[in-house]
Structure formats: C-alpha cells, structure tokens
Design a protein around this motif. Structure first.
Motif, mmCIF file in Angstrom:
data_model
loop_
_atom_site.group_PDB
_atom_site.id
_atom_site.type_symbol
_atom_site.label_atom_id
_atom_site.label_comp_id
_atom_site.label_asym_id
_atom_site.label_seq_id
_atom_site.Cartn_x
_atom_site.Cartn_y
_atom_site.Cartn_z
ATOM 1 N N TRP A 234 -17.452 8.734 14.170
ATOM 2 C CA TRP A 234 -17.080 10.086 13.764
ATOM 3 C C TRP A 234 -17.416 11.104 14.830
ATOM 4 N N GLY A 238 -14.363 13.115 16.964
ATOM 5 C CA GLY A 238 -14.291 14.569 17.124
ATOM 6 C C GLY A 238 -14.215 14.981 18.576
ATOM 7 N N LYS A 371 -17.482 14.263 10.153
ATOM 8 C CA LYS A 371 -16.105 14.261 9.639
ATOM 9 C C LYS A 371 -15.504 15.666 9.693
ATOM 10 N N TRP A 372 -16.333 16.681 9.473
ATOM 11 C CA TRP A 372 -15.829 18.052 9.519
ATOM 12 C C TRP A 372 -15.391 18.414 10.929
ATOM 13 N N TRP A 375 -11.972 16.854 11.563
ATOM 14 C CA TRP A 375 -10.855 17.546 10.925
ATOM 15 C C TRP A 375 -10.548 18.874 11.599
ATOM 16 N N CYS A 376 -11.579 19.591 12.000
ATOM 17 C CA CYS A 376 -11.356 20.868 12.699
ATOM 18 C C CYS A 376 -10.605 20.645 14.006
ATOM 19 N N ILE A 378 -8.738 18.060 14.798
ATOM 20 C CA ILE A 378 -7.377 17.585 14.536
ATOM 21 C C ILE A 378 -6.441 18.770 14.324
ATOM 22 N N CYS A 379 -6.911 19.771 13.594
ATOM 23 C CA CYS A 379 -6.092 20.977 13.384
ATOM 24 C C CYS A 379 -5.720 21.608 14.723
ATOM 25 N N ALA A 414 -10.453 26.688 11.557
ATOM 26 C CA ALA A 414 -10.876 25.566 10.715
ATOM 27 C C ALA A 414 -12.400 25.486 10.649
#
Length: 424
Positions: A234, A238, A371-372, A375-376, A378-379, A414
C-alpha cells in the motif's frame, strides 16, 4: 535528481536587493525556530543536496545541451521507474516496522527483494533497448535501493544526522565524478551514467557502514519479513501512482516531441520541485513526532500547524522564483533553456497544491493509512493522464506543465476531503 535548488537563483536575483533578501531570511528563520531543530537539520541537508543537484543540472545542461540533458533525464527516470518495483519490499514502511521488528531481518529481506526485482528486470530491459544506457538501469536501481534501505533504518533509529550525511554525500559524488570524467576526456553523455553508477556504489558502501554495528547487534538467522510486503504494497502503490503523476509526462514528451523538449521540461520540473524542500523536511519530522505521540488531538494540531507553515514558506519561495527573468535561465543552463520562465508559471499552481497534500500525506503515512494515500494519488493520476492527452498534443511542453499542475490539484482536493472527513 528529484531535489534541486532555488537558492542560487535567489542569491543572484537578490544580490542587489538586500531588503528583500533579509525579509526572506527572517521569514524562514521564524518558521524554523518555531518548528524545532529537527526540521532545521533536515531542511539544511536538503538545501545542500539541492545545491549539489542544481550544480549537476547546470553542468549537464551547459556541456551536453538540451538534447543531452534529455538523454540524462530519460536515464534517471528509467532508474527511478524500476525503483518503484524495488520499493515494494524496501519502502519507507521500514521506518515504522523498525520500532518493533528485528532490524537485521528487515535489512536482509529488503535487499533480497531488491536483488530479485533487479535481476528479473533484465528480461524486460531487452524490449527497451532504445532507452540510452538501459543495461545500467537495473544496476543503478539496486544501488540506490540499498542506500534507501540503510537510510530508512537510520531514520527508524532516530539517527537523523547520519542519514543526512549520506544524503549529502550521494549527489556530491555524482557531481564530482561527472565533472572529473568529463574533463578527463569523456566529453559526451556517457560520462553521466558512469558517474551515476560509481557514485551510487560508493554511497551504498558508506551507508552500510553507518548501520553495520546496529545490524551486528540485532543479527539473527534469516527469515523473510513478509510484513514489509504487506504494508509496503500500500505504501509503495501510493508512491508509484504519485511517481506517475510527476513523471508520466517525461515519457509522453519523448514519444510525442523529442529529447531536447524533455531536457527543457525536466529543468523546469527540477526547479519547481526544489520548492518542496521545506515541506519534505517538515513532513519527515511530523512523521517521527506522530510515531512518538499517542494524543490524536495533538497529532492533528501539529499537522495543521506545519501545513500552514509549509504553505506560507512555499508560496514565498515560489514568488521569488517567478520574479527571476528568463534571461537568467538562458545564462545559467544555456540558450536552449530560455523557455523555462514561461513553464514555471504553469507549474506554479502544482507547487502550491503539493505543499498542502505533502503534509497530509506524511500524516496518513505515520498513521498507517496507506490505502487513503493510494486513492488520493489515483485521483491525481487519472486527472493528469486525461489532461496530458488533451493538452500535450495541442500545447507541447507547456501543455505538459498544465497537466502536471492539474494532477496535483485533484490529488490535493482528495487529500483534504479525506483528512477532514476522517478524524483519526
């Protein structure tokens, strides 16, 4: 080559304007004193690294021209790309794990993973022979990954000063070896990868020496630490996505334009990313403080404090950088680089956006909320890729700068949404 410096530029621009220079120094001093000595130590180290990096950028630009600088940029970016896969087993999660795991086993496991990745990469290298000096890419990735492992263990043991020395020695060796090879008759691009590999080898040996006693004291029979892959997946996912946010344009510029355009774009990116020195310094100290602080309220208070300090300091440095005339860049790098001032204007929003998300990123990292981070980023990557597709073909390297800022802007939004929505 990710860290270069605005400081030489500041000095040259303000040499006839003492009032502005003193205000700049005073502002930075107030910030540093209010945060603590740890940040000052890291900040000064990163400034030295940046100055050495800038000197290398200047020499490669002056001696090799825009096209040669583009070749150098592609080589370094290729090494960094392979490191993305190496770092799944030797990411900064080692800092967190070193608090409660056997450090000798962490070190062994990380290097076993790196060796495996670099060895397997030669299968894929055969398909990318058009990349200059591609056969040296796995070697460079292995050596730099080894240095990173050693530095992570030093940070986990709060040996910041030793880590800082290694950070300075690495670019110093690269600069000295490149200049030496060039003056001894190797007056082409090949001098750079040779210096890169030699300097990385010496750095890996020196960094090992800095942790040798610590490893000996914790030595145990080999057992692969699977946790560096579980958590590292993870963490590095990122980082990998963030890397693509920064560097996907490099490959697109080479494919859609040429090496010379990449050389110009890379120098502009180098200057823009130099302004993140303050944020990286603050973020690393925030990371360590959170790991040693149980009070959630205090963790978030410190995070917001450093976020505002970093934002203010970065904006001030950005203004100074943007005031530097285009003629200065043409003089500093060579006449091929006169477009840099225009590119910096389009990169400026991205610099500000990242100054905010960088601090929150370190907060999430210290809280093991990997994980956060993924996702940030990826945006940001999705937004940046779409922007690249729409803008590079139409506006060239100016469009690449627009896309870079767009990606960082979406990622920042994000990060802010998750930070304020999830109070952990």
């Amino acid at each position: 080559m990710k860290f270069t410096s605005y400081l030489i530029c500041v000095f040259d621009y303000f040499i006839s304007n003492r009032g502005a220079e003193m205000f700049f120094i005073y502002f930075c001093s107030v910030i540093m004193l209010s945060i603590g000595k740890g940040v000052v130590s890291i900040f000064v180290t990163k400034v030295l690294v940046a100055l050495l990096g800038l000197a290398t950028v200047i020499l490669t630009s002056q001696w090799l021209g825009a096209e040669g600088r583009g070749v150098v940029s592609l080589f370094v970016t290729s090494v960094a790309f392979l490191q993305l896969f190496c770092d799944y087993g030797c990411s900064s999660v080692i800092i967190n794990l070193s608090y409660h795991r056997n450090q000798y086993r962490l070190w062994q496991s990380a290097l076993v993973w790196v060796m495996m990745i670099c060895t397997l990469s030669y299968v894929f290298v055969l398909f990318f022979k058009e990349i200059p000096y591609v056969m040296l890419v796995p070697v460079g990735a292995f050596l730099l990954s080894a240095v990173n492992v050693h530095n992570h263990l030093l940070m986990g043991n709060r040996q910041v000063n030793k880590r800082n020395i290694i950070l300075v020695v690495q670019p110093l060796l690269l600069l000295g070896l490149f200049a030496g090879l060039y003056f001894w008759g190797n007056k082409d691009v090949s001098a750079y990868p040779m210096a890169f590999i030699a300097g990385s080898l010496i750095s890996s040996v020196l960094s090992y020496g800095s942790i040798a006693k610590m490893l000996k004291a914790s030595k145990k029979a080999f057992q692969f630490e699977e946790e560096i892959l579980r958590q590292g997946f993870w963490v590095q996912s990122g980082h990998a996505i963030q890397f693509l946010n920064y560097r996907i344009n490099f490959f697109l510029i080479v494919f859609l334009i040429d090496d010379a355009a990449l050389g110009i774009y890379n120098n502009a990116i180098v200057l823009a990313e130099a302004l993140w020195i303050l944020g990286h310094s603050m973020g690393q100290m925030l990371h360590m403080k959170i790991l040693n602080t149980k009070d959630v309220v205090e963790q978030r208070r410190l995070t917001m404090k450093l976020l505002f300090y970093n934002l203010g300091g970065t904006v001030l440095m950005l203004v100074v950088l943007l005031l530097i005339p285009a003629e200065f860049w043409a003089y500093l790098f060579s006449k091929d680089f006169g477009q840099i001032k225009e590119l910096l204007l389009w990169l400026a929003p991205g610099v500000v956006f990242f100054s905010i998300s960088n601090i929150i990123n370190h907060y999430f990292h210290a809280k093991n909320q990997f994980k956060w981070i993924v996702w940030c980023n990826i945006c940001g990557l999705v937004a940046g890729t779409i922007a690249c597709y729409l803008l590079i073909g139409e506006y060239g390297i100016t469009g690449a700068c627009m896309a870079w800022s767009a990606a960082l802007g979406v990622a920042m939004l994000a990060y802010l949404i998750l930070y304020f929505k999830r109070k952990v």
